[in-house]
Design a protein around this motif. Structure first.
Motif, short mmCIF file in Angstrom:
data_model
loop_
_atom_site.label_atom_id
_atom_site.label_comp_id
_atom_site.label_asym_id
_atom_site.label_seq_id
_atom_site.Cartn_x
_atom_site.Cartn_y
_atom_site.Cartn_z
N GLY A 129 0.79 -1.22 0.00
CA GLY A 129 0.00 0.00 0.00
C GLY A 129 0.82 1.27 0.00
N GLU A 130 2.16 1.17 0.00
CA GLU A 130 3.02 2.35 0.00
C GLU A 130 3.80 2.39 -1.31
OE1 GLU A 130 5.42 1.69 3.44
OE2 GLU A 130 3.96 2.59 4.77
N ILE A 131 3.93 3.59 -1.86
CA ILE A 131 4.69 3.77 -3.09
C ILE A 131 6.16 3.92 -2.70
CG2 ILE A 131 5.04 5.20 -5.12
CD1 ILE A 131 2.13 6.14 -4.75
N ILE A 132 7.01 3.12 -3.29
CA ILE A 132 8.44 3.23 -2.97
C ILE A 132 9.24 3.36 -4.25
CG2 ILE A 132 8.29 2.01 -0.78
CD1 ILE A 132 9.32 -0.46 -2.14
N SER A 133 10.33 4.10 -4.17
CA SER A 133 11.16 4.29 -5.35
C SER A 133 12.03 3.06 -5.56
CB SER A 133 12.02 5.54 -5.19
OG SER A 133 12.98 5.34 -4.18
N SER A 134 12.57 2.91 -6.75
CA SER A 134 13.35 1.73 -7.09
C SER A 134 14.65 1.67 -6.29
CB SER A 134 13.62 1.70 -8.58
OG SER A 134 14.35 2.85 -8.96
N ARG A 135 15.24 2.81 -5.94
CA ARG A 135 16.47 2.81 -5.14
C ARG A 135 16.22 2.19 -3.78
NH1 ARG A 135 19.34 5.39 -1.36
NH2 ARG A 135 17.78 6.92 -0.81
N LEU A 136 15.04 2.40 -3.24
CA LEU A 136 14.71 1.87 -1.92
C LEU A 136 14.31 0.39 -1.97
CD1 LEU A 136 12.77 4.90 -0.44
CD2 LEU A 136 15.17 4.30 -0.14
N ASP A 137 14.14 -0.15 -3.19
CA ASP A 137 13.84 -1.58 -3.34
C ASP A 137 15.07 -2.44 -3.10
OD1 ASP A 137 11.17 -1.49 -3.87
OD2 ASP A 137 11.43 -1.39 -6.04
N ASP A 189 7.39 7.67 -0.54
CA ASP A 189 6.74 8.11 -1.78
C ASP A 189 7.70 8.83 -2.73
OD1 ASP A 189 7.07 10.52 -0.51
OD2 ASP A 189 4.93 10.99 -0.37
N GLY A 190 8.97 8.98 -2.31
CA GLY A 190 9.98 9.58 -3.17
C GLY A 190 10.10 11.08 -3.09
N THR A 191 9.21 11.75 -2.35
CA THR A 191 9.34 13.20 -2.22
C THR A 191 10.43 13.54 -1.21
OG1 THR A 191 7.60 13.27 -0.54
CG2 THR A 191 6.93 13.62 -2.82
N ARG A 192 10.84 14.81 -1.23
CA ARG A 192 11.93 15.26 -0.39
C ARG A 192 11.44 15.49 1.04
NH1 ARG A 192 14.89 19.38 1.34
NH2 ARG A 192 13.57 21.14 0.85
N ILE A 193 12.34 15.27 2.01
CA ILE A 193 12.04 15.56 3.41
C ILE A 193 12.13 17.07 3.61
CG2 ILE A 193 12.86 15.25 5.79
CD1 ILE A 193 11.78 12.68 4.68
N ASP A 194 11.07 17.67 4.14
CA ASP A 194 11.12 19.10 4.44
C ASP A 194 11.49 19.30 5.91
OD1 ASP A 194 8.78 18.07 5.42
OD2 ASP A 194 7.58 19.83 4.95
N GLY A 195 11.71 20.54 6.30
CA GLY A 195 12.15 20.85 7.66
C GLY A 195 11.15 20.41 8.72
N LEU A 196 9.87 20.60 8.45
CA LEU A 196 8.85 20.22 9.43
C LEU A 196 8.81 18.71 9.64
CD1 LEU A 196 6.59 21.14 11.30
CD2 LEU A 196 5.03 20.96 9.36
N THR A 197 8.87 17.95 8.57
CA THR A 197 8.89 16.49 8.69
C THR A 197 10.13 16.03 9.45
OG1 THR A 197 7.71 16.30 6.61
CG2 THR A 197 8.81 14.31 7.41
N ALA A 198 11.25 16.67 9.20
CA ALA A 198 12.49 16.33 9.90
C ALA A 198 12.35 16.56 11.40
CB ALA A 198 13.65 17.15 9.35
N VAL A 199 11.77 17.69 11.78
CA VAL A 199 11.58 17.99 13.20
C VAL A 199 10.58 17.03 13.83
CG1 VAL A 199 10.70 19.74 14.81
CG2 VAL A 199 12.28 20.40 13.00
N VAL A 200 9.48 16.75 13.15
CA VAL A 200 8.49 15.80 13.67
C VAL A 200 9.12 14.42 13.83
CG1 VAL A 200 6.32 14.61 13.15
CG2 VAL A 200 6.49 17.07 12.82
N HIS A 201 9.96 14.01 12.91
CA HIS A 201 10.66 12.73 12.98
C HIS A 201 11.51 12.68 14.25
CE1 HIS A 201 13.69 9.68 11.84
NE2 HIS A 201 12.68 9.12 11.18
#
Length: 156
Positions: free
Chosen positions: A8-16, A102-114
């Motif tokens: 159910g999650e989209i993953i890029s080929s590099r992460l495969d 999903d292949g999108t870039r990590i933004d500052g807010l996601t980094a802080v929440v992580h």
């Protein structure tokens, strides 16, 4: 970008590629120690500023000491993990990076929440929260599972 759906999650080929996760757990721990030392060193000049601010404000500025370390850590995470490299200085030294599935870039807010979820999980569940990485796919921790992120080798 090549991507496919897995569980159910989209993953890029590099992460495969399974090789992208070789030694990630150990590298994560070492990167954490390096980043912890960097945040401690960055806190020193800010502590000096707060000290002089406290003198100028007749002691009121010294209340900032209570939030100094978390504030420095959040700024550090925002500016490093939320950058185009998607890695803190310690993570770069260890050759790992944080990716979204999903292949999108990590933004500052996601980094802080992580980072906040990591610390909150450790406060509530003790370091046992990291045991999830022994059983989860791609060596993901609990906060990785919650945010749809994964830590992988940047050199592969």
């Amino acid at each position: 970008m090549n991507a496919r759906v897995l569980d159910g999650e989209i993953i890029s080929s590099r992460l495969d590629d399974v090789r992208a996760y070789d030694g990630v757990r150990t590298r994560r721990v070492l990167a954490f120690i390096i980043d912890y030392c960097i945040v401690a060193l960055l806190t020193i000049p800010f502590a000096i500023l707060v000290f002089f601010l406290g003198i100028l404000t007749l002691g009121l500025g010294w209340m900032l000491f209570s939030v100094l370390v978390p504030a420095v850590a959040i700024l550090y995470i925002w500016n490093t993990l939320g950058s185009a490299d998607q890695a803190t200085t310690g993570m770069k030294m260890m050759g790992i990076r944080l990716d979204r599935l999903d292949g999108t870039r990590i933004d500052g807010l996601t980094a802080v929440v992580h980072s906040v979820l990591f610390w909150a999980g450790n406060v509530i569940l003790t370091p046992l929260v990291l045991l999830v990485s022994l059983f989860a796919d791609r060596k993901r921790t609990l906060h990785d599972l919650l945010l749809g992120t994964v830590v992988s080798r940047s050199d592969r």
